[in-house]
Design a protein around this motif. Structure first.
Motif, PDB file in Angstrom:
ATOM      1  N   MET A   1      -8.535   2.049  10.603  1.00 19.02           N
ATOM      2  CA  MET A   1      -7.191   1.521  10.660  1.00 19.02           C
ATOM      3  C   MET A   1      -6.993   0.559   9.487  1.00 19.02           C
ATOM      4  N   ARG A   2      -5.911   0.698   8.790  1.00 17.70           N
ATOM      5  CA  ARG A   2      -5.585  -0.162   7.657  1.00 17.70           C
ATOM      6  C   ARG A   2      -4.622  -1.246   8.125  1.00 17.70           C
ATOM      7  N   TYR A   3      -5.024  -2.497   7.955  1.00 18.20           N
ATOM      8  CA  TYR A   3      -4.176  -3.607   8.388  1.00 18.20           C
ATOM      9  C   TYR A   3      -3.171  -3.953   7.303  1.00 18.20           C
ATOM     10  N   GLN A   4      -1.936  -4.210   7.708  1.00 18.56           N
ATOM     11  CA  GLN A   4      -0.865  -4.531   6.779  1.00 18.56           C
ATOM     12  C   GLN A   4      -0.764  -6.033   6.592  1.00 18.56           C
ATOM     13  N   ASN A  16      -2.798  -7.274  14.128  1.00 14.98           N
ATOM     14  CA  ASN A  16      -2.873  -5.890  14.618  1.00 14.98           C
ATOM     15  C   ASN A  16      -1.651  -5.053  14.252  1.00 14.98           C
ATOM     16  N   ASN A  17      -1.126  -5.264  13.053  1.00 21.09           N
ATOM     17  CA  ASN A  17       0.025  -4.502  12.548  1.00 21.09           C
ATOM     18  C   ASN A  17       1.249  -4.601  13.444  1.00 21.09           C
ATOM     19  N   ARG A  18       1.449  -5.747  14.054  1.00 22.53           N
ATOM     20  CA  ARG A  18       2.630  -5.986  14.893  1.00 22.53           C
ATOM     21  C   ARG A  18       3.451  -7.111  14.296  1.00 22.53           C
TER      22      ARG A  18
END
Length: 65
Positions: A1-4, A16-18
């Motif tokens: 998973m790639r974190y933004q 967590n990409n939220r």
């Protein structure tokens, strides 16, 4: 998973990409916004020292607005 990271497309990116609903802290290391609950959950204000005898606040944590 790639974190933004928070950028112009996602200015309020959190863990967590939220999207962070109530951003109060900025993490310079991960470049994301954190709410008060996120800081408590990640224990950013209570990082253990090297000798495990006391705690300190994470250097990368900045309080915003």
């Amino acid at each position: 998973m790639r974190y933004q990271k928070a950028d112009s497309r996602n200015p309020r990116m959190g863990l967590n990409n939220r999207i962070c609903k109530s951003p109060k802290y900025w993490c310079r290391l991960h470049e994301v916004w954190l709410s008060e609950e996120d800081v408590k959950r990640k224990k950013c204000k209570e990082k253990p020292t090297f000798d495990m005898r006391s705690t300190y606040k994470c250097r990368c944590l900045e309080k915003k607005a």
